[in-house]
Design a protein around this motif. Sequence first.
Motif, mmCIF file in Angstrom:
data_model
loop_
_atom_site.group_PDB
_atom_site.id
_atom_site.type_symbol
_atom_site.label_atom_id
_atom_site.label_comp_id
_atom_site.label_asym_id
_atom_site.label_seq_id
_atom_site.Cartn_x
_atom_site.Cartn_y
_atom_site.Cartn_z
ATOM 1 N N UNK A 136 0.969 -1.174 0.016
ATOM 2 C CA UNK A 136 -0.042 -0.031 0.031
ATOM 3 C C UNK A 136 0.861 1.069 0.019
ATOM 4 N N UNK A 137 1.886 1.217 0.679
ATOM 5 C CA UNK A 137 2.741 2.452 0.671
ATOM 6 C C UNK A 137 3.795 2.577 -0.560
ATOM 7 N N UNK A 138 4.694 1.442 -0.667
ATOM 8 C CA UNK A 138 5.663 1.642 -1.463
ATOM 9 C C UNK A 138 5.041 1.466 -3.063
ATOM 10 N N UNK A 139 4.264 0.382 -3.214
ATOM 11 C CA UNK A 139 3.797 0.106 -4.511
ATOM 12 C C UNK A 139 2.927 1.097 -4.851
ATOM 13 N N UNK A 140 1.649 1.064 -4.063
ATOM 14 C CA UNK A 140 0.455 1.967 -4.705
ATOM 15 C C UNK A 140 0.910 3.365 -4.496
ATOM 16 N N UNK A 141 1.164 3.871 -3.317
ATOM 17 C CA UNK A 141 1.269 5.207 -2.828
ATOM 18 C C UNK A 141 2.561 5.509 -3.934
ATOM 19 N N UNK A 142 3.775 4.965 -3.772
ATOM 20 C CA UNK A 142 4.921 5.137 -4.380
ATOM 21 C C UNK A 142 4.679 5.374 -5.925
ATOM 22 N N UNK A 157 -4.293 5.271 -1.628
ATOM 23 C CA UNK A 157 -3.443 3.910 -1.134
ATOM 24 C C UNK A 157 -4.135 3.814 0.191
ATOM 25 N N UNK A 158 -4.485 4.836 0.985
ATOM 26 C CA UNK A 158 -5.006 4.771 2.271
ATOM 27 C C UNK A 158 -6.352 4.306 2.308
ATOM 28 N N UNK A 159 -7.207 4.595 1.454
ATOM 29 C CA UNK A 159 -8.591 4.232 1.375
ATOM 30 C C UNK A 159 -8.438 2.722 0.965
ATOM 31 N N UNK A 160 -7.476 2.346 0.054
ATOM 32 C CA UNK A 160 -7.432 0.980 -0.378
ATOM 33 C C UNK A 160 -6.982 0.038 0.778
ATOM 34 N N UNK A 161 -6.266 0.657 1.676
ATOM 35 C CA UNK A 161 -5.511 -0.013 2.726
ATOM 36 C C UNK A 161 -6.901 -0.234 3.721
ATOM 37 N N UNK A 162 -7.521 0.709 4.071
ATOM 38 C CA UNK A 162 -8.878 0.511 4.665
ATOM 39 C C UNK A 162 -10.032 -0.414 4.462
ATOM 40 N N UNK A 163 -9.993 -0.272 3.148
ATOM 41 C CA UNK A 163 -11.032 -1.226 2.635
ATOM 42 C C UNK A 163 -10.374 -2.865 2.749
ATOM 43 N N UNK A 173 -8.894 3.475 9.534
ATOM 44 C CA UNK A 173 -7.828 2.822 8.779
ATOM 45 C C UNK A 173 -7.417 3.926 7.699
ATOM 46 N N UNK A 174 -8.115 4.577 7.182
ATOM 47 C CA UNK A 174 -7.483 5.650 6.357
ATOM 48 C C UNK A 174 -6.717 6.641 6.843
ATOM 49 N N UNK A 175 -6.937 7.204 8.085
ATOM 50 C CA UNK A 175 -6.160 7.926 8.652
ATOM 51 C C UNK A 175 -4.875 7.407 9.236
ATOM 52 N N UNK A 176 -4.797 6.083 9.754
ATOM 53 C CA UNK A 176 -3.589 5.365 9.791
ATOM 54 C C UNK A 176 -2.723 5.335 8.794
ATOM 55 N N UNK A 177 -3.411 5.151 7.573
ATOM 56 C CA UNK A 177 -2.664 4.647 6.304
ATOM 57 C C UNK A 177 -1.959 5.938 6.012
ATOM 58 N N UNK A 178 -2.737 7.188 6.191
ATOM 59 C CA UNK A 178 -2.107 8.443 5.781
ATOM 60 C C UNK A 178 -0.940 8.832 6.401
ATOM 61 N N UNK A 179 -0.915 8.472 7.911
ATOM 62 C CA UNK A 179 0.298 8.643 8.703
ATOM 63 C C UNK A 179 1.310 7.890 7.979
ATOM 64 N N UNK A 180 1.239 6.572 7.773
ATOM 65 C CA UNK A 180 2.113 5.972 7.193
ATOM 66 C C UNK A 180 2.848 6.152 5.808
ATOM 67 N N UNK A 181 1.913 6.761 4.997
ATOM 68 C CA UNK A 181 2.443 7.453 3.690
ATOM 69 C C UNK A 181 3.192 8.660 4.000
ATOM 70 N N UNK A 182 2.755 9.364 4.929
ATOM 71 C CA UNK A 182 3.593 10.577 5.300
ATOM 72 C C UNK A 182 5.041 10.031 5.757
ATOM 73 N N UNK A 183 5.066 9.300 6.779
ATOM 74 C CA UNK A 183 6.302 8.794 7.407
ATOM 75 C C UNK A 183 7.225 8.216 5.906
ATOM 76 N N UNK A 184 6.766 7.491 4.960
ATOM 77 C CA UNK A 184 7.327 6.940 3.781
ATOM 78 C C UNK A 184 7.990 8.044 3.069
#
Length: 211
Positions: A136-142, A157-163, A173-184
């Motif tokens: 979700x982070x490296x492949x989809x977001x990246x 990527x975060x909505x897909x992660x949540x789904x 889960x979208x909010x958590x995914x957004x945090x992880x995207x920011x970190x990456x």
Amino acid sequence: MSLKKNVVATLVTYLIVYLLPVMVNLFFHLGSHIYLVQTLDYIIGAILLAYFYLRTNEQPAIERKLTKGRQVLLWGLLGMIAALVAQMIANFIDLLIFRSVPNSANTATILTIIKSYPFYIVATVIAAPIMEELVFRRTIFGSLAPFTGNVGAALIASVMFAMAHNDGHLLVYTAIGLVFCYLYQKTGRIQTSMISHILMNALVIGISLLR
């Protein structure tokens, strides 16, 4: 391996890993053995995706800015805290607007399984986070960031992660995914969001098991 081949291999492998225990159970009626199959399936999946990552000779644009090891660890620790805060805020909004129960059915199910089958903790605390960060982070977001911008790619990527978690708490889960995207994006290292994700899962599950 080229970046395009890595994207295809990662997504196809993850889809197989995600569906395999269900398909095997349909034919062999595994009963409680499905948790062992799923654990082994996740471990093998994490190893395969990590192998694809290491064999790729190209990098997403996000990874052109590399952060040193100590900073990766620091950001990983801070990211865990940020993800927990994001979860609490999203839970509050969920309760306020949608009247959703804060408790996650997904987490409750995992805890029930772990209490009976302790080995399952390896799948949920280590293997699943590794796979999800690479997918979700490296492949989809990246992959999407150069086309949609970081914000658009992070949202998709975060909505897909949540789904993928499929327990009704889409906002959480979208909010958590957004945090992880920011970190990456911030560090250019997928290991940063992996650390945050693993630590968060370990903390949430550990505290819940001690209650």
